[in-house]
Design an enzyme around this catalytic site. Sequence first.
Site, short mmCIF file in Angstrom:
data_model
loop_
_atom_site.label_atom_id
_atom_site.label_comp_id
_atom_site.label_asym_id
_atom_site.label_seq_id
_atom_site.Cartn_x
_atom_site.Cartn_y
_atom_site.Cartn_z
N ALA A 80 0.87 -1.18 0.00
CA ALA A 80 0.00 0.00 0.00
C ALA A 80 0.90 1.23 0.00
CB ALA A 80 -0.90 -0.02 1.22
N GLY A 82 1.83 5.20 -1.46
CA GLY A 82 1.22 6.42 -1.99
C GLY A 82 -0.27 6.41 -1.73
N ASP A 169 -2.70 -8.02 -4.53
CA ASP A 169 -2.78 -6.57 -4.78
C ASP A 169 -3.71 -5.92 -3.76
OD1 ASP A 169 -1.12 -6.57 -6.93
OD2 ASP A 169 -2.62 -5.99 -8.42
N GLU A 261 4.16 -9.17 -13.89
CA GLU A 261 3.22 -10.18 -14.43
C GLU A 261 3.83 -10.93 -15.61
OE1 GLU A 261 -1.21 -9.50 -14.69
OE2 GLU A 261 -0.71 -9.27 -16.80
C1 GAL Z 1 -5.41 -5.95 -18.13
C2 GAL Z 1 -5.00 -5.66 -16.70
C3 GAL Z 1 -3.50 -5.44 -16.62
C4 GAL Z 1 -2.77 -6.61 -17.26
C5 GAL Z 1 -3.30 -6.82 -18.67
C6 GAL Z 1 -2.60 -7.98 -19.37
O1 GAL Z 1 -6.78 -6.27 -18.19
O2 GAL Z 1 -5.66 -4.49 -16.24
O3 GAL Z 1 -3.09 -5.29 -15.28
O4 GAL Z 1 -2.94 -7.75 -16.50
O5 GAL Z 1 -4.70 -7.05 -18.65
O6 GAL Z 1 -2.97 -8.01 -20.71
#
Ligand code: GAL
Length: 310
Positions: A80, A82, A169, A261
């Site tokens: 967490a 900002g 998150d 990610e």
């Molecule tokens: C979006 C999401 C992002 C990322 C992306 C991957 O929908 O908001 O954080 O995960 O997909 O394509």
Amino acid sequence: MGTMKSLLIVYMFVFVYSCVSSLNNLISLCLCLGLANSRKDVVTVTPWLAPIVWEGTFDTNILDATYKPQNITVANTVFAVGKYVQFLKDYLESAEQYFMLGYRVHYYIFTDQPEAVPTVTLGADRRITTLKIPGSNRWQEITLRRMEMIMNLIETQLVNEADYIFCLDVDTKFYGHWGAESLSRLVAAVHFGFYSASREHFTYERRPESQAYIPYGEGDYYYGGAMIGGLVREVYKVTKTCHLWLNMDKANSIEAVWQEESHLNKYFLYNKPTKLLSPEYLWNGPYQNNEVKMIRYSHVWKDVSKVRPN
Ligand code: GAL
């Protein structure tokens, strides 16, 4: 000859009857035990035989009877930083309503504003530790640093304090049961945007210069970066490897398309998760659909221009 034929017909009849009745018995036994997997509309197992957890595929009573006697501790990390501190209250309050109820839960809150951590009434055997970290002018930077911080926390404390860990998150909320069905050695969540998409649509990092690179034609699922889970020692390996890859990318002045990610997706391609959580466990928004019959955990709506530093 006639007698032989009649005998054969009788034998065949008895054989077919006994097959059908034993199948029926098996089905009734499963139904009796409540073991029937009622989901035929979604994929519930990966090609490497890891379960994909959907509503209707598990029995909470059986799972609790298995895990509760193990007296496990589940760590939960959240960042967490900002303006994101505003999400903490809902996050924690909803976790207290739905997340691993009946288990020992230890929240670790990484924040640049410890004074802003809300006072939330916690259930028995549940506690919060606040860890002060520096702020940042780029939200990407916060994401990129997470792996290193979780790695350090595991190394210095969690190896002795927890059995399982879920790194989540903060701009999220729990809306439904999230329990022992989510436990396994290495747990990933199928991204809400790609669970029915084919692999060429997955938004993997496609530039070979990045350590997160996955070529077209490869990949099993597209996993969401907002959830990593599993045994503490397994998640430690994830964070250590991704931290290394993130640093290598930084040294080569490249940032993977979806930061952490993208690296996670690369990691899970070569280190298969032992359990996948369906998008029920990582949804985006209030909308339901045919397959996602219940939402357990979801990102909350936010005006990114108001909460992100850049
Ligand atoms: C979006 C999401 C992002 C990322 C992306 C991957 O929908 O908001 O954080 O995960 O997909 O394509």
